[in-house]
Scaffold this motif. Structure first.
Motif, PDB file in Angstrom:
ATOM      1  N   ALA B 434      41.963  52.914  40.297  1.00  0.00           N
ATOM      2  CA  ALA B 434      41.562  51.767  41.344  1.00  0.00           C
ATOM      3  C   ALA B 434      40.278  51.638  41.476  1.00  0.00           C
ATOM      4  N   ARG B 435      39.545  50.443  41.358  1.00  0.00           N
ATOM      5  CA  ARG B 435      37.987  50.500  41.508  1.00  0.00           C
ATOM      6  C   ARG B 435      37.877  49.187  42.775  1.00  0.00           C
ATOM      7  N   LEU B 436      36.467  48.945  42.916  1.00  0.00           N
ATOM      8  CA  LEU B 436      36.457  47.848  44.015  1.00  0.00           C
ATOM      9  C   LEU B 436      35.933  46.523  43.171  1.00  0.00           C
ATOM     10  N   TYR B 437      36.260  45.365  43.929  1.00  0.00           N
ATOM     11  CA  TYR B 437      35.866  44.064  43.258  1.00  0.00           C
ATOM     12  C   TYR B 437      35.316  43.386  44.453  1.00  0.00           C
ATOM     13  N   THR B 438      34.557  42.209  44.200  1.00  0.00           N
ATOM     14  CA  THR B 438      34.199  41.341  45.359  1.00  0.00           C
ATOM     15  C   THR B 438      34.552  39.850  44.786  1.00  0.00           C
ATOM     16  N   VAL B 439      34.822  39.259  45.774  1.00  0.00           N
ATOM     17  CA  VAL B 439      34.959  37.854  45.469  1.00  0.00           C
ATOM     18  C   VAL B 439      34.552  36.881  46.527  1.00  0.00           C
ATOM     19  N   ASP B 440      33.665  35.618  46.047  1.00  0.00           N
ATOM     20  CA  ASP B 440      33.400  34.844  47.114  1.00  0.00           C
ATOM     21  C   ASP B 440      34.575  34.244  47.839  1.00  0.00           C
ATOM     22  N   VAL B 441      34.445  33.712  49.074  1.00  0.00           N
ATOM     23  CA  VAL B 441      35.635  33.350  49.784  1.00  0.00           C
ATOM     24  C   VAL B 441      35.919  32.027  49.358  1.00  0.00           C
ATOM     25  N   SER B 442      34.975  31.139  48.537  1.00  0.00           N
ATOM     26  CA  SER B 442      35.566  30.040  47.872  1.00  0.00           C
ATOM     27  C   SER B 442      36.566  30.446  46.481  1.00  0.00           C
ATOM     28  N   GLY B 443      36.523  31.605  46.403  1.00  0.00           N
ATOM     29  CA  GLY B 443      37.309  31.931  45.278  1.00  0.00           C
ATOM     30  C   GLY B 443      36.588  32.192  43.776  1.00  0.00           C
ATOM     31  N   ARG B 444      35.406  31.602  43.866  1.00  0.00           N
ATOM     32  CA  ARG B 444      34.496  31.774  42.698  1.00  0.00           C
ATOM     33  C   ARG B 444      33.935  33.404  42.510  1.00  0.00           C
ATOM     34  N   ASN B 445      33.311  33.597  41.519  1.00  0.00           N
ATOM     35  CA  ASN B 445      32.441  34.804  41.742  1.00  0.00           C
ATOM     36  C   ASN B 445      33.163  36.133  41.785  1.00  0.00           C
TER      37      ASN B 445
END
Lengths: 179, 465
Positions: B434-445
């Motif tokens: 497992a590792r960490l990810y990020t996502v914009d609240v718009s679903g992009r990026n």
């Protein structure tokens, strides 16, 4: 450690004598006697004395693990006991009544196909299902503690349904009172 | 530690520096009121005290609410002064790029033009390089080992300064200065608060799955400075950070028990939270930091409790025989969203903070868990399991407008950046760790977090003070 060594030797002996796989404690199997010589009229010689492997000493942790079974399994997101699980728990209850000084910890486990906190609560329910069953079958409540490991302590690696099924379990760990 | 002050607009004569003994960060907090000087001509810069002119219609800005965003081209040449100047510029550019709203422009042939960060740049050249915004700065080492860092944000097309600030910081705090500058740029150009001068608490995972070591850890949001806070044999789960950023609450799971701990980052002291019969898990701070909500499992029944950290008095909020867990407060503290299977499958419910007024908010197909209320209050993030896949999603607090942001083998544990625009979560790949990810609240990026080692259960801190 000594017990483990003995268990290993026992298993090796059993495997050497009887090339049959079994989940149950391997019943001692005598080597097949050679076919009697034809047309001699003489009585066949007595079969050689079978080497009987000694199983785990009754009342030990190995006895419980090998001869009773220390784990029952569950369906996905379920905590109701299956029929085969009840049979294992019947044997656990009988064994625990035979050795009344033994105390146990029921460890509930979940597979990785759920999120951490929910699965922690699910593991707790599985442990409780086993605890309740054992109490209902004569084991004193004071001899049993429970804990959930959620999905934190899987016993099977891999991302297959087979591995997940193994990881959905409640493990009865002996915490004291064995010989 | 660092401190900062606002710089006056650049002009040919050198300006006077405000003494570095200015109140720590008081001016950072006032940034939104003070930093903008639209319409200023470079030749006759108005004094900083003058009222801002109306914003020009073509003012440089990034609209973060548009569906598709072309990232704003921004040049961040190395700050003048020593290697640390280049390092600071690199950290700023990386922060801005990861947000998805900015595209750093490489115009290294123009770097040599910047010889005095307090003199307006030759805008035409930067326009020619494709930059719409430009960040310049310089670093001066004081005799006491402190760094003074000036930076200015320029609107290349309107040829004006947008922000100017000076920071004073100890030499080892240069990364925090860089993050604060990135936060100011982000805020000036998007209108939203930044989130770069923050940390992420998480569980560091190592070893094979069946014998995994799980330690409490903390790092900067960009993955720098990771450090372990526990090293014992206990399995650590679900850390959360307090609203003042000074305390962590987490679960330590041993062979025999599950207990909630409080860990003080200032003192490195930890203490167990209360003494309960049964397992204690799923802790989370209230928005005022004065309480912790958590679950206690007794005889297979998990219910939600609330402890006042000062009086240590505990109150039971749910009594349903189903699983009740994963409580998370609304930012005003008046409500709690939580996870329950009282309806037959795990779903999301909202109740008043005293346990009354329970109502279900999730009704889609699938299993909903790990609800987390946005710090802005407008959304609730969650994990959803459906069709054999896991998703991070958001919905409004009344359950409407559900949107799934991710789709993978195993995503879970969303945590909001303090500005409510970015979600960090953990993703486990089939057969991998497992590792960490990020996502914009718009679903992009959607992107992997910079920290690439094994990690789960991230908790994003508030902006550091």
């Amino acid at each position: 450690m000594r017990n483990l060594t003995r268990l290993a030797l026992t298993a090796a002996a059993a495997a050497a004598l009887a090339a049959c796989a079994s989940h149950k404690p391997p019943p001692p199997v005598a080597p097949t006697a050679p076919p009697p010589p034809a047309d001699t009229g003489a009585p066949p010689p007595p079969p050689p004395v079978a080497a009987r492997p000694t199983g785990p000493l009754p009342g030990t942790e190995q006895d419980f693990v090998v001869n009773v079974g220390d784990r029952v399994y569950f369906d996905f997101d379920q905590y109701t006991l299956r029929d085969e699980g009840r049979r294992v728990l019947d044997a656990q209850a009988a064994w625990l009544q035979r050795y009344p000084s033994v105390t146990v910890r029921i460890e509930g486990n979940a597979d990785e196909r759920g999120t951490r906190e929910y699965n922690f609560a699910l593991g707790a329910r599985r442990a409780e299902a086993v605890r309740t069953y054992l109490i209902d079958h004569g084991v004193a409540a004071g001899r049993i503690t429970t804990i959930s490991y959620g999905k934190e302590r899987p016993i099977a690696e891999g991302e297959t349904e087979e591995a997940f099924a193994k990881n959905r379990n409640a493990h009865t760990a002996i915490t004291g009172g064995v010989r | 530690m660092t401190s900062s002050m606002r710089l006056p607009p650049a002009s040919a004569p050198a300006f006077a520096f405000t003494p570095a003994s200015a109140p720590v960060f008081a001016l950072v907090l006032a940034l939104g009121l003070a930093a903008v000087l639209p319409g200023a001509s470079l030749a006759q810069t108005p004094p900083a005290q003058s009222a801002p002119a109306p914003a020009a219609s073509n003012a440089l800005e990034v609209n973060v609410d548009r569906g598709v965003v072309a990232p704003l081209p921004i040049a961040v040449p190395p700050f003048l002064g020593k290697e640390v100047g280049a390092d600071i510029a690199r950290v700023i550019a990386a922060d801005l790029q990861r947000s998805g709203y900015f595209r750093p422009v490489n115009a290294s042939s123009l770097d040599a033009q910047i010889t005095d960060a307090n003199v307006p740049p030759r805008f035409a050249d930067w326009r020619g390089a494709g930059a719409q915004a430009l960040v310049t700065g310089q670093v001066v080492a004081d005799t006491d080992g402190h760094l003074r860092v000036d930076f200015r944000l320029w609107d290349v097309f309107n040829e004006q300064q947008l922000v100017g600030y000076q920071f004073s910081a100890s030499a080892d705090s240069w990364r925090r200065v860089a993050h604060k500058i990135a936060d100011m740029i982000y805020k000036r150009l998007t209108g939203e608060d930044g989130y770069f001068d923050t940390r992420i608490v998480f569980v560091s995972e190592s070893g094979p799955r069946a014998h995994r070591t799980k330690r409490l850890a903390i790092m900067d949001q960009d993955g720098a400075n990771p450090s372990f806070l526990t090293d014992g044999p206990e399995l650590v789960m679900t850390p959360r950070i307090s609203p003042n950023g000074q305390e962590i609450t987490y679960v330590a799971l041993s062979r025999e028990s599950a207990r909630v701990w409080l860990f003080n980052l200032r003192t490195n002291r930890k203490e167990v939270l209360g003494d309960f019969p049964g397992m204690v898990f799923a802790p989370r701070f209230s928005p005022d930091g004065g309480k912790v909500a958590f679950s206690v499992d007794r005889n297979g029944n998990s219910d939600i409790f609330l402890m006042d950290l000062r009086s240590r008095q505990t109150r039971r909020l749910t009594t349903d025989p189903g699983i009740d867990t994963s409580p998370s407060f609304s930012p005003d503290g008046s409500k709690i969203v939580f996870n329950s299977d009282r309806g037959g499958s795990p779903q999301l419910y909202v109740m008043d903070a005293d346990g009354s007024g329970v109502r279900r908010i999730s009704f889609g197909e699938g299993r909903y868990t790990t609800p987390v209320w946005s710090p802005k209050g407008d959304l609730i993030a969650f994990t959803k399991q459906t069709g054999g896949q896991f998703h991070i999603g958001v919905m409004r607090p009344d359950g409407s407008d559900e949107r799934l942001l991710t789709d993978s083998y195993l995503d879970e544990a969303p945590s909001w950046a303090p500005n409510g625009r970015v979600i960090v979560f953990s993703r486990e790949t089939r057969g991998g760790g497992a590792r960490l990810y990020t996502v914009d609240v718009s679903g992009r990026n959607l992107q992997p977090a910079p920290y690439s080692a094994g990690a789960t259960d991230p908790a994003w801190s508030p902006l550091l003070k």
